[in-house]
Design a protein around this motif. Structure first.
Motif: not given
Length: 389
Positions: A155-156, A160, A163, A166, A185, A199
């Motif tokens: 996720d970034t 998401s 931050t 994420s 990540n 991320a």
């Protein structure tokens, strides 16, 4: 099913693309041998295979012509029986014990249990997003080594809704422990200035958390050290921009801090990374990051920290720094009004990056008395809780 395959393809692309992954990150992923053997069972087991059965690990029997049983080398009589103080759950991607995913093991922990639940995680990469809610306290993630056991997601901030959401792993409960496991990540590594590419590998937002021998792999905003008192010992932490950030009160001892910002040619004054972005917003907040006996290296031309919020507080003590640290050392987020309120201190550091002659004027060269409160676990009130672990 489609999105899982896309994720797997994306991860394989990241793993195989040495142009995207540089240095330790790439070698780390390469150490997970037989990537296909890791991913294929993940796809097949992700179809609702989260049932569990305590105390009696099911061993898969080899089919005709199948020469080996993948569970044969699994420790017998595992997991051990419960005690008055501990319960052990076991996670194995191949179905050799209670759970095939980390999240399903977390979900099975009793709410507000006074016992410690040890979630023993077998070697492999677990491609899943894991959340430990506030109600699941006293949990231990026990891996088999930070180069052989990892939880990874991609996720970034963009994917998401911010931050803060994420993180591949998000921990909101108190008294969390992790040992010998990595948090990754594997989203694409952003260029400086990319929007929404932050991320997070892990967000730790509970009080009294301990990480021993763990790895943290990402680029921008790798480790969200959000809030609470935390202790990191013998950890490997890698990233590029603000890769340790948040408003926790944390002690980092004997950790490797590795910048993976792009290499900068000698003589260029560009800055392309920062180790810390501490988020203390007022003088009343009892938070800060202390790094003691750490090693700081890697690539890029970076700052030790930048003042994400006006009362940012970070100390580096007895730490070795290579020449990737820019001579000014720190940054006030380009807001000179913060110079009066930030607390950035250095104490008896070594290496080419520790030269303080050109440091920004607000940086403090601490004497023994000033440094003492930051040098051991009393900084995080460890005498009250850390020895219990």
């Amino acid at each position: 099913m489609g999105h899982k395959l896309n994720l797997v393809v994306a991860i394989i692309a990241v793993v195989l693309s040495s142009t995207v992954i540089i240095g330790p990150y790439h070698s780390f992923v390469k150490q997970f041998k037989e990537l296909g053997a890791i991913i294929i069972p993940y796809i097949s087991s992700s179809q609702g295979h989260h049932h569990h059965h305590h105390h009696h690990p099911q061993r898969k029997h080899p089919s005709k012509g199948d020469p080996i049983n993948i569970c044969d080398d699994f420790p017998p009589d595992f997991p051990p029986p419960d005690t008055n103080t501990t319960t052990t759950f076991c996670v194995d991607r191949n179905g050799c014990c209670n759970f095939t995913t980390v999240q399903s093991a977390v979900d099975a922990v009793a709410n507000f249990s006074q016992k410690r639940t040890i979630i023993w995680i077998n070697s492999g990469i677990y491609f899943e997003k894991v959340m430990v809610p506030r109600t699941k306290q006293n949990i231990t993630f026990q891996g088999q080594g930070y180069t052989s056991t990892a939880i990874a997601w991609n996720d970034t901030a963009n994917s998401s809704n911010g931050t803060f959401y994420s993180g591949s792993v998000q921990v909101f409960s108190n008294n969390f422990i992790a040992k010998n496991i990595s948090f990754m990540n594997v989203a694409p590594i952003p260029r400086p200035g990319d929007v929404g590419a932050q991320a997070v590998a892990i967000r730790i937002a509970g009080d009294q958390a301990v990480f021993w021998g763990c790895g943290f792999f990402g680029a921008q905003d790798t480790l969200h050290d959000d809030r609470g008192r935390h202790y990191f010992k013998d950890c490997y932490i890698q990233g590029s921009i603000d890769f340790i950030f948040g408003n926790a009160k944390s002690l980092y001892e004997n950790c490797q801090l590795i910048s993976m910002a792009s290499p900068v040619a000698p003589g260029l004054r560009v800055i392309n990374g920062a180790v810390t972005a501490h988020g203390r917003a007022s003088k009343d907040e009892n938070s800060g990051f202390a790094f003691v006996n750490c090693n700081l290296g890697g690539t890029g031309r970076i700052w030790l920290g930048r003042a994400w919020r006006p009362f940012s507080r970070v100390v580096f003590a007895l730490t070795s720094m290579t020449d990737i640290i820019a001579p000014e050392g720190w940054n006030d987020f380009n807001d000179p009004t913060r110079d009066q309120t930030i607390f950035y201190g250095e104490y008896n550091c070594s290496g080419a990056g520790s030269n303080m002659t050109l440091r920004a004027p607000y940086v403090q060269r601490l004497n023994d008395t000033q440094a003492l409160p930051f040098l051991n676990s009393s900084f995080i009130d460890g005498d009250q809780w850390l020895q219990l672990y």
